[in-house]
Motif scaffolding. Structure first.
Motif, mmCIF file in Angstrom:
data_model
loop_
_atom_site.group_PDB
_atom_site.id
_atom_site.type_symbol
_atom_site.label_atom_id
_atom_site.label_comp_id
_atom_site.label_asym_id
_atom_site.label_seq_id
_atom_site.Cartn_x
_atom_site.Cartn_y
_atom_site.Cartn_z
ATOM 1 N N LEU A 49 0.904 -1.269 -0.013
ATOM 2 C CA LEU A 49 -0.112 0.033 0.051
ATOM 3 C C LEU A 49 0.831 1.101 0.010
ATOM 4 N N TYR A 112 -9.319 -0.379 2.739
ATOM 5 C CA TYR A 112 -8.262 -1.034 2.121
ATOM 6 C C TYR A 112 -8.217 -2.428 2.717
ATOM 7 N N LYS A 116 -8.330 -5.255 -0.297
ATOM 8 C CA LYS A 116 -7.074 -5.978 -0.300
ATOM 9 C C LYS A 116 -7.026 -7.215 -1.277
ATOM 10 N N GLN A 120 -1.909 -7.328 -6.370
ATOM 11 C CA GLN A 120 -1.808 -6.080 -5.956
ATOM 12 C C GLN A 120 -1.860 -4.984 -7.068
#
Length: 251
Positions: A49, A112, A116, A120
């Protein structure tokens, strides 16, 4: 979880890191410029992140992604006016207006964690965002709204609306003739539709029309109270986090 902050104002970066630690998210790295970030991404595994400031000391942070393919989720942090934020909402996990509010940060982190992805890589069209930032006045904003009144549809011109507000999970338009109309929308959706030179979101509950502001009064805890020309059913308060941007908007 590997968290990265890209922020050119070092005190702001340290504060954000401290707030994240309170949410049990540890920041592994803080970067402060486009050039530094490009070099770092080329030499290091990409984080889970990124908290990404839009405007860095040596340019827009989007320039980083012209040079490297970043495979991370992104939460934008920005001082840009709200007219630009719809692009961030559509293309990222979330965005945070600076100075960052602790409750909004917690909400973004929760969002988030719930989202998730396994992969990614999150598609972000930075070109569209840059166009929005550079040419905001070319956008078309909503001029009219409709509300159901009994068996009829009422047409409401945007310039007649003193404020939009939320109450009991509904969104209302308060007009200059003293009427309140329930709309089939939310304040979040209005962010994408209202002309930013005319309307400003002063708090979680209110959007106000600059042409219907009658008075602005100092209020407790460094906030401001707005007196609209007709609407008086609720106090309209500019939240402390938005006072600075509100004053800039007035100019």
């Amino acid at each position: 979880m590997n968290v990265l902050i890209i922020e050119d104002e070092k005190p702001a970066a340290r504060r954000l890191s401290r707030l994240l630690s309170e949410l049990e998210m540890e920041v592994s790295t803080m970067l402060h410029s486009v050039e530094e970030s490009i070099a770092w991404f080329r030499e290091n595994p990409h984080p889970d992140l990124i908290f990404l400031d839009i405007q860095l000391s040596d340019g827009l942070s989007f320039e980083i992604f012209d040079e490297v393919e970043v495979k991370s989720a992104i939460i934008f942090t920005t001082a840009y006016d709200e007219y630009a934020l719809q692009a961030f909402k559509l293309n990222s996990i979330d965005y945070l207006l600076k100075p960052i509010d602790e409750e909004e940060l917690e909400s973004a982190v929760k969002k988030y964690r719930n989202f998730k992805p396994e992969n990614q890589k999150i598609p972000i069209d930075f070109n569209d965002i840059k166009k929005l930032l550079v040419n905001p006045l070319e956008r078309e904003f909503k001029k009219r709204f409709t509300a159901r009144v009994g068996q009829h549809l009422k047409i409401i011109n945007a310039d007649e609306v003193e404020c939009f507000y939320s109450e009991n999970k509904g969104t209302y338009a308060a007009t200059s003739d003293g009427r309140n109309y329930l709309l089939d929308t939310t304040l979040e959706q209005l962010e994408e539709e209202l002309e930013p030179q005319t309307f400003f979101r002063v708090s979680r509950k209110f959007y106000v029309n600059i042409n219907h502001i009658g008075d602005i009064i100092s209020y407790t805890n460094s906030r401001l109270q707005i007196k609209l020309k007709r609407f008086d059913e609720h106090e309209v308060i500019v939240s402390r986090e938005r006072v600075r941007d509100f004053k800039l908007w007035l100019e």
